[in-house]
Scaffold this active site. Structure first.
Site, PDB file in Angstrom:
ATOM      1  CE1 TYR A 104       1.471   7.744 -11.287  1.00 44.28           C
ATOM      2  CE2 TYR A 104       1.005   9.057 -13.019  1.00 44.28           C
ATOM      3  CZ  TYR A 104       0.688   8.142 -11.737  1.00 44.28           C
ATOM      4  OH  TYR A 104      -0.533   7.781 -11.660  1.00 44.28           O
ATOM      5  CD  GLU A 185      -0.239   4.788 -10.353  1.00 41.33           C
ATOM      6  OE1 GLU A 185      -0.829   5.787 -10.438  1.00 41.33           O
ATOM      7  OE2 GLU A 185       0.158   3.795  -9.693  1.00 41.33           O
TER       8      GLU A 185
END
Ligand code: GDP
Ligand code: MN
Length: 375
Positions: A104, A185
């Site tokens: 992530y 993101e």
């Protein structure tokens, strides 16, 4: 404004962040051409809606590229579905990645800290939220103004793919700042294997980008109409300021402040606005007709409230627009008009001939329309 995954990945490509090869389609007819560009045995089929969590909601499907039936079925099912309230209108067909590990990586504006923040975790993927709640130790959270080498080192130290991560992070930083993003993101940032001997490569398997609405004026690559409903686009093209809500009373007024106050009043008398349209000053008959056409086209509208405070606007012209529209459109819902100011008498005469209620006070008009809609 939220970008779709495909739009986000297009920006990633522009900035040199690795992404899988893919094509966006909006009908099953486009499948053959899209499949021609797939170079892996499987194709990943992904619904292009801006809400997250598609993986868990059936919005991400893998199929054998050569099984046309399976691909057709997955695409048509997806195009007919709604994910978290968003109708799926586009689907992305992408090369499948051989994912060894899901990481992530994101960057965002942290308003409270007056800085940017980099968030990284070796354990990314669809369960990141759960992870964030339970295992804060595996998540790196670093504020920054400019991504310097010491910060990058701190974020990614002791990782075999540290260099690749730092390179991607620097590109994300540029994208974030140049495109006025509030969030960039990558989840998952996939650690992939391309061949037995090849070194693992990091690829952005997903993209979530939010652009600051206040900066849209200086981001000309975003079409101004993006994110608007068809009726909002229609209004914009006619120079009208129109916003949709989910109630039953359509509201047309001149002056944003007055319209806002009217919406509050509708709520306090127990009604629910369906939409509102601000005519602004100096409006004539034609604008009023456009306004009625747009406001009444919204599904679920059960009543129309028009509130006009006429200075440079002329009540009789507004009234002509209302009268003409109601004649032509055979409107069968109640209309209440509150109209004061220039040429008020003439305006009212026109409306009364059409049996349209007119009132002096906004409060009375609001009460009246709320009552009529409830009947
Ligand atoms: P989201 O659920 O809306 O965030 O959609 P994602 O694009 O993140 O996809 C959800 C999950 O699908 C990912 O976490 C991966 O596990 C899986 N996934 C997506 N693309 C691929 C791919 O190309 N290959 C493999 N093996 N899995 C994928
Ligand atoms: Mn994701």
């Amino acid at each position: 404004m939220n970008l779709t995954e495909a739009e986000g990945k297009a920006l990633f490509r522009e900035y040199g962040i690795p992404t899988p090869q893919g094509t966006v389609i909006s009908s099953t007819k486009e499948i053959p051409a899209a499949l021609k560009k797939i170079t892996t045995s499987h194709v990943i089929i992904k619904a292009q809606v801006t809400s997250g969590g598609r993986g868990k909601a059936g919005g991400v499907v893998s199929a054998y590229k050569n099984k046309r039936d399976a691909v057709d079925y997955a695409v048509s099912t997806m195009l007919a579905s709604t994910i978290k309230g968003c109708k799926v209108q586009q689907v992305l067909l992408e090369n499948a990645l051989d994912i060894k590990q899901e990481l992530y990586l994101s960057m965002a504006i942290d308003r409270a800290a007056r800085s940017y923040v980099l968030v990284f975790s070796k354990k990314g993927g669809v369960d990141i939220e759960g992870l964030a709640a339970t295992a804060t130790k595996t998540i790196v959270n670093l504020p920054f103004v400019k991504l310097t080498d010491p910060i990058l080192h701190k974020a990614f130290r002791n990782l075999a793919y540290q260099t690749q991560l730092s390179a991607i992070a620097k590109k994300m930083e540029r994208l974030l700042k140049e495109k006025d993003a509030l969030l960039v993101e990558i989840n998952p940032l996939a650690l992939t294997c391309t061949g037995k001997r090849a070194a693992p490569r990091l690829v952005a398997a997903d993209a979530k980008i939010v652009i600051d609405d206040n900066a849209l004026y200086r981001q000309p690559w975003i079409s101004e109409e993006k994110g608007l409903t068809p009726l909002e686009q229609d209004a914009k093209q006619h120079g009208l300021h129109y916003v949709e809500m989910d109630g039953t009373i359509a509201v047309i007024g001149n002056g944003a402040g007055m319209v806002m106050a009217t919406l509050d009043m509708i709520s306090s008398f127990g009604g629910k606005p369906a939409n509102f349209l601000d005519l602004r000053g100096g409006t004539g008959e034609k604008t009023m007709k456009d306004a009625m056409r747009i406001c009444l086209a919204k599904k679920g509208v059960k009543g129309l409230l028009i509130t006009i405070f006429a200075g440079i606007t002329h009540c009789d012209e507004i009234a002509k627009g209302i009268a003409d529209s109601s004649k032509k459109r055979k409107i069968n819902i109640p209309i209440v008009v509150r109209m004061i100011g220039t040429n008020q008498k003439e305006g009212r005469r026109i409306l009364e001939k059409m049996n349209i209620h007119t009132l002096d006070s906004t409060e009375e008009a609001v009460k009246k329309i709320v009552g009529l809609v409830k009947k």
